[in-house]
Design a protein around this motif. Structure first.
Motif, PDB file in Angstrom:
ATOM      1  N   PRO A  36       0.797  -1.233   0.000  1.00 57.78           N
ATOM      2  CA  PRO A  36       0.000   0.000   0.000  1.00 57.78           C
ATOM      3  C   PRO A  36       0.826   1.276   0.000  1.00 57.78           C
ATOM      4  O   PRO A  36       0.344   2.334  -0.395  1.00 57.78           O
ATOM      5  CB  PRO A  36      -0.819  -0.113   1.290  1.00 57.78           C
ATOM      6  N   GLN A  37       2.108   1.188   0.455  1.00 61.48           N
ATOM      7  CA  GLN A  37       2.939   2.386   0.524  1.00 61.48           C
ATOM      8  C   GLN A  37       3.547   2.750  -0.834  1.00 61.48           C
ATOM      9  O   GLN A  37       3.756   1.885  -1.679  1.00 61.48           O
ATOM     10  CB  GLN A  37       4.094   2.194   1.532  1.00 61.48           C
ATOM     11  N   ARG A  38       3.836   4.018  -0.998  1.00 58.92           N
ATOM     12  CA  ARG A  38       4.664   4.465  -2.125  1.00 58.92           C
ATOM     13  C   ARG A  38       6.101   4.038  -1.826  1.00 58.92           C
ATOM     14  O   ARG A  38       6.640   4.315  -0.748  1.00 58.92           O
ATOM     15  CB  ARG A  38       4.589   5.989  -2.252  1.00 58.92           C
ATOM     16  N   ILE A  39       6.737   3.351  -2.786  1.00 62.63           N
ATOM     17  CA  ILE A  39       8.103   2.865  -2.607  1.00 62.63           C
ATOM     18  C   ILE A  39       9.004   3.514  -3.647  1.00 62.63           C
ATOM     19  O   ILE A  39       8.671   3.528  -4.839  1.00 62.63           O
ATOM     20  CB  ILE A  39       8.181   1.328  -2.742  1.00 62.63           C
ATOM     21  N   ARG A  40      10.147   4.045  -3.192  1.00 60.75           N
ATOM     22  CA  ARG A  40      11.115   4.641  -4.108  1.00 60.75           C
ATOM     23  C   ARG A  40      12.490   4.015  -3.910  1.00 60.75           C
ATOM     24  O   ARG A  40      12.862   3.653  -2.789  1.00 60.75           O
ATOM     25  CB  ARG A  40      11.207   6.155  -3.881  1.00 60.75           C
ATOM     26  N   ALA A  41      13.235   3.909  -5.015  1.00 57.44           N
ATOM     27  CA  ALA A  41      14.622   3.441  -4.996  1.00 57.44           C
ATOM     28  C   ALA A  41      15.478   4.509  -5.671  1.00 57.44           C
ATOM     29  O   ALA A  41      15.184   4.928  -6.793  1.00 57.44           O
ATOM     30  CB  ALA A  41      14.760   2.109  -5.726  1.00 57.44           C
ATOM     31  N   ILE A  42      16.534   4.954  -4.967  1.00 56.24           N
ATOM     32  CA  ILE A  42      17.351   6.075  -5.428  1.00 56.24           C
ATOM     33  C   ILE A  42      18.795   5.624  -5.577  1.00 56.24           C
ATOM     34  O   ILE A  42      19.363   4.986  -4.682  1.00 56.24           O
ATOM     35  CB  ILE A  42      17.245   7.257  -4.436  1.00 56.24           C
ATOM     36  N   VAL A  43      19.392   5.980  -6.714  1.00 54.74           N
ATOM     37  CA  VAL A  43      20.789   5.655  -7.000  1.00 54.74           C
ATOM     38  C   VAL A  43      21.484   6.913  -7.505  1.00 54.74           C
ATOM     39  O   VAL A  43      21.030   7.532  -8.476  1.00 54.74           O
ATOM     40  CB  VAL A  43      20.899   4.539  -8.054  1.00 54.74           C
ATOM     41  N   GLY A  44      22.577   7.307  -6.836  1.00 52.74           N
ATOM     42  CA  GLY A  44      23.340   8.471  -7.281  1.00 52.74           C
ATOM     43  C   GLY A  44      22.506   9.727  -7.391  1.00 52.74           C
ATOM     44  O   GLY A  44      22.734  10.554  -8.275  1.00 52.74           O
ATOM     45  N   GLY A  45      21.522   9.871  -6.523  1.00 50.71           N
ATOM     46  CA  GLY A  45      20.659  11.044  -6.541  1.00 50.71           C
ATOM     47  C   GLY A  45      19.524  10.973  -7.542  1.00 50.71           C
ATOM     48  O   GLY A  45      18.666  11.862  -7.564  1.00 50.71           O
ATOM     49  N   GLU A  46      19.486   9.936  -8.363  1.00 54.81           N
ATOM     50  CA  GLU A  46      18.427   9.751  -9.352  1.00 54.81           C
ATOM     51  C   GLU A  46      17.379   8.771  -8.817  1.00 54.81           C
ATOM     52  O   GLU A  46      17.724   7.722  -8.254  1.00 54.81           O
ATOM     53  CB  GLU A  46      18.993   9.203 -10.663  1.00 54.81           C
ATOM     54  N   TYR A  95      18.514  -9.442 -17.088  1.00 57.25           N
ATOM     55  CA  TYR A  95      19.118  -8.462 -16.182  1.00 57.25           C
ATOM     56  C   TYR A  95      19.426  -7.156 -16.910  1.00 57.25           C
ATOM     57  O   TYR A  95      19.581  -7.112 -18.132  1.00 57.25           O
ATOM     58  CB  TYR A  95      20.408  -9.024 -15.567  1.00 57.25           C
ATOM     59  N   TRP A  96      19.538  -6.086 -16.113  1.00 56.05           N
ATOM     60  CA  TRP A  96      19.942  -4.776 -16.583  1.00 56.05           C
ATOM     61  C   TRP A  96      21.008  -4.210 -15.652  1.00 56.05           C
ATOM     62  O   TRP A  96      21.040  -4.533 -14.456  1.00 56.05           O
ATOM     63  CB  TRP A  96      18.760  -3.801 -16.602  1.00 56.05           C
ATOM     64  N   THR A  97      21.858  -3.360 -16.227  1.00 61.23           N
ATOM     65  CA  THR A  97      22.878  -2.631 -15.466  1.00 61.23           C
ATOM     66  C   THR A  97      22.406  -1.197 -15.259  1.00 61.23           C
ATOM     67  O   THR A  97      21.907  -0.558 -16.193  1.00 61.23           O
ATOM     68  CB  THR A  97      24.219  -2.652 -16.214  1.00 61.23           C
ATOM     69  N   ILE A  98      22.565  -0.706 -14.030  1.00 60.96           N
ATOM     70  CA  ILE A  98      22.215   0.685 -13.740  1.00 60.96           C
ATOM     71  C   ILE A  98      23.333   1.581 -14.257  1.00 60.96           C
ATOM     72  O   ILE A  98      24.507   1.370 -13.938  1.00 60.96           O
ATOM     73  CB  ILE A  98      22.013   0.907 -12.225  1.00 60.96           C
ATOM     74  N   THR A  99      22.968   2.582 -15.061  1.00 61.07           N
ATOM     75  CA  THR A  99      23.980   3.500 -15.626  1.00 61.07           C
ATOM     76  C   THR A  99      23.682   4.948 -15.276  1.00 61.07           C
ATOM     77  O   THR A  99      24.406   5.847 -15.695  1.00 61.07           O
ATOM     78  CB  THR A  99      24.025   3.355 -17.160  1.00 61.07           C
ATOM     79  N   GLY A 100      22.646   5.209 -14.505  1.00 63.05           N
ATOM     80  CA  GLY A 100      22.282   6.588 -14.162  1.00 63.05           C
ATOM     81  C   GLY A 100      22.956   7.064 -12.900  1.00 63.05           C
ATOM     82  O   GLY A 100      23.614   6.313 -12.164  1.00 63.05           O
ATOM     83  N   GLY A 101      22.827   8.365 -12.638  1.00 63.03           N
ATOM     84  CA  GLY A 101      23.373   8.960 -11.429  1.00 63.03           C
ATOM     85  C   GLY A 101      24.880   8.910 -11.350  1.00 63.03           C
ATOM     86  O   GLY A 101      25.456   8.892 -10.256  1.00 63.03           O
ATOM     87  N   GLY A 102      25.537   8.874 -12.523  1.00 64.65           N
ATOM     88  CA  GLY A 102      26.998   8.816 -12.525  1.00 64.65           C
ATOM     89  C   GLY A 102      27.560   7.498 -12.032  1.00 64.65           C
ATOM     90  O   GLY A 102      28.739   7.408 -11.683  1.00 64.65           O
ATOM     91  N   ARG A 103      26.732   6.453 -12.016  1.00 58.86           N
ATOM     92  CA  ARG A 103      27.148   5.155 -11.492  1.00 58.86           C
ATOM     93  C   ARG A 103      26.986   4.094 -12.561  1.00 58.86           C
ATOM     94  O   ARG A 103      26.170   4.219 -13.480  1.00 58.86           O
ATOM     95  CB  ARG A 103      26.276   4.775 -10.289  1.00 58.86           C
ATOM     96  N   THR A 104      27.770   3.028 -12.442  1.00 57.90           N
ATOM     97  CA  THR A 104      27.576   1.821 -13.241  1.00 57.90           C
ATOM     98  C   THR A 104      27.515   0.652 -12.276  1.00 57.90           C
ATOM     99  O   THR A 104      28.509   0.311 -11.644  1.00 57.90           O
ATOM    100  CB  THR A 104      28.721   1.612 -14.250  1.00 57.90           C
ATOM    101  N   ILE A 105      26.333   0.059 -12.158  1.00 59.81           N
ATOM    102  CA  ILE A 105      26.123  -1.039 -11.205  1.00 59.81           C
ATOM    103  C   ILE A 105      25.606  -2.219 -12.013  1.00 59.81           C
ATOM    104  O   ILE A 105      24.448  -2.247 -12.446  1.00 59.81           O
ATOM    105  CB  ILE A 105      25.132  -0.643 -10.099  1.00 59.81           C
ATOM    106  N   GLU A 106      26.471  -3.179 -12.228  1.00 58.14           N
ATOM    107  CA  GLU A 106      26.168  -4.274 -13.147  1.00 58.14           C
ATOM    108  C   GLU A 106      25.128  -5.236 -12.582  1.00 58.14           C
ATOM    109  O   GLU A 106      25.133  -5.559 -11.395  1.00 58.14           O
ATOM    110  CB  GLU A 106      27.449  -5.036 -13.485  1.00 58.14           C
ATOM    111  N   ASP A 107      24.236  -5.675 -13.467  1.00 57.30           N
ATOM    112  CA  ASP A 107      23.276  -6.747 -13.172  1.00 57.30           C
ATOM    113  C   ASP A 107      22.507  -6.495 -11.871  1.00 57.30           C
ATOM    114  O   ASP A 107      22.286  -7.408 -11.068  1.00 57.30           O
ATOM    115  CB  ASP A 107      23.998  -8.097 -13.088  1.00 57.30           C
ATOM    116  N   ALA A 108      22.098  -5.256 -11.667  1.00 55.33           N
ATOM    117  CA  ALA A 108      21.429  -4.885 -10.416  1.00 55.33           C
ATOM    118  C   ALA A 108      19.920  -5.026 -10.488  1.00 55.33           C
ATOM    119  O   ALA A 108      19.236  -5.000  -9.461  1.00 55.33           O
ATOM    120  CB  ALA A 108      21.792  -3.445 -10.045  1.00 55.33           C
ATOM    121  N   VAL A 109      19.388  -5.183 -11.700  1.00 57.90           N
ATOM    122  CA  VAL A 109      17.941  -5.195 -11.914  1.00 57.90           C
ATOM    123  C   VAL A 109      17.593  -6.442 -12.721  1.00 57.90           C
ATOM    124  O   VAL A 109      18.335  -6.825 -13.628  1.00 57.90           O
ATOM    125  CB  VAL A 109      17.500  -3.919 -12.677  1.00 57.90           C
TER     126      VAL A 109
END
Length: 276
Positions: A36-46, A95-109
């Motif tokens: 029921p809650q709003r859920i947010r995930a933030i990476v590198g300020g994005e 899988y996807w790699t996070i590339t936003g927020g000035g970060r590269t986080i492999e296979d995080a999604v």
């Protein structure tokens, strides 16, 4: 803990009884539950995820995991990965790699684009590894440790029962001022005042752990004679709300010590913290 872990009703070692047989089609229970809650995930300020329609997947032997509708995930911050994995209960994961927020986080999604029929509700949803995200928020509150479980409960009660803790016959602690912490699908934990523990037998440990409900725990080793038992004792020095009544008190893993209540020796529970 909750439905599918610890000794919960749909875990691999439930302690209670049901009036029906638990026979999931692939051998693992999957429970798909609205959040029921709003859920947010933030990476590198994005803000990578901003969801008002999240789901929580409970799976036998695993902590619950948030899944989000694809339209609530910013795929412009993701790049497809070549990684593929197979789950016998859910199907093939991409899988996807996070590339936003000035970060590269492999296979995080990851996502199950064509899940098995028994897990068809996963289609169109995406999940993220908890520790690869900088911040998780429920509404505007910071979440720590792992996703919150709506089937989880903690009750804390002071007790006048005499609690005695022994290791190899050596008394480590004795108290009639203990506080019992009763947490869903986990063994009862008995927290003792520092004054009732033989602190000369304890040695500080560098280990720290984080509980989503109780806060950050500090640990101590115990030395009895020539034997050192690592990380046998813990304490929440600055507890979160659910552990406020045991703040600053010490607790022993009753999986690895002999624990007496009013002179009656309890059976050592078998959990992930047991040591053979």
């Amino acid at each position: 803990m909750g439905l599918t872990i610890g000794d919960g009703p749909f875990s691999s070692s439930p302690t209670g009884e049901l009036n029906f047989a638990v026979a999931p089609p692939t051998g693992s229970v999957l429970v798909w539950w609205p959040v029921p809650q709003r859920i947010r995930a933030i990476v590198g300020g994005e803000t990578l995820v901003d969801s008002r329609r999240a789901k929580l997947l409970h799976e036998t032997g695993h902590l619950p995991v948030y899944y989000f509708p694809e339209e609530e995930v910013r795929f412009d911050l993701l790049e497809p990965s070549e990684r593929q994995t197979h789950c016998p209960h859910k199907g093939e994961a991409s899988y996807w790699t996070i590339t936003g927020g000035g970060r590269t986080i492999e296979d995080a999604v990851w996502a199950y684009r064509q899940p098995l029929e028994a897990a068809s509700f996963l289609a169109g949803h995406v999940a993220l590894y908890w520790n690869r995200v900088d911040e998780w928020l429920a509404e505007d509150e910071l979440l720590l440790g792992h996703a919150r479980d709506p089937f989880h409960r903690i009750d804390v009660h002071p007790t006048s029962r005499r609690v005695r803790v022994l290791l190899d016959g050596e008394v480590l602690a004795e108290s009639v001022r203990a506080v019992g912490l009763f947490e869903t699908a986990l063994p009862p934990r008995w927290y003792l005042p520092v004054e009732d523990v033989r602190m000369e037998l304890l040695e500080p440990s560098a280990t720290k752990t984080r509980c989503a409900y109780k806060g950050s725990a500090s640990y101590w080793h115990v030395r009895v004679g020539d034997r050192l038992v690592e990380d046998l004792v813990w304490s929440y020095q600055e507890p979160q709300h659910d552990a406020e009544k045991v703040g600053g008190m010490l607790c022993f893993f009753n999986e690895r010590v002999d624990l007496e209540l009013d002179g009656e020796l309890g059976e050592r529970p078998r959990t992930q913290w047991s040591r053979d």
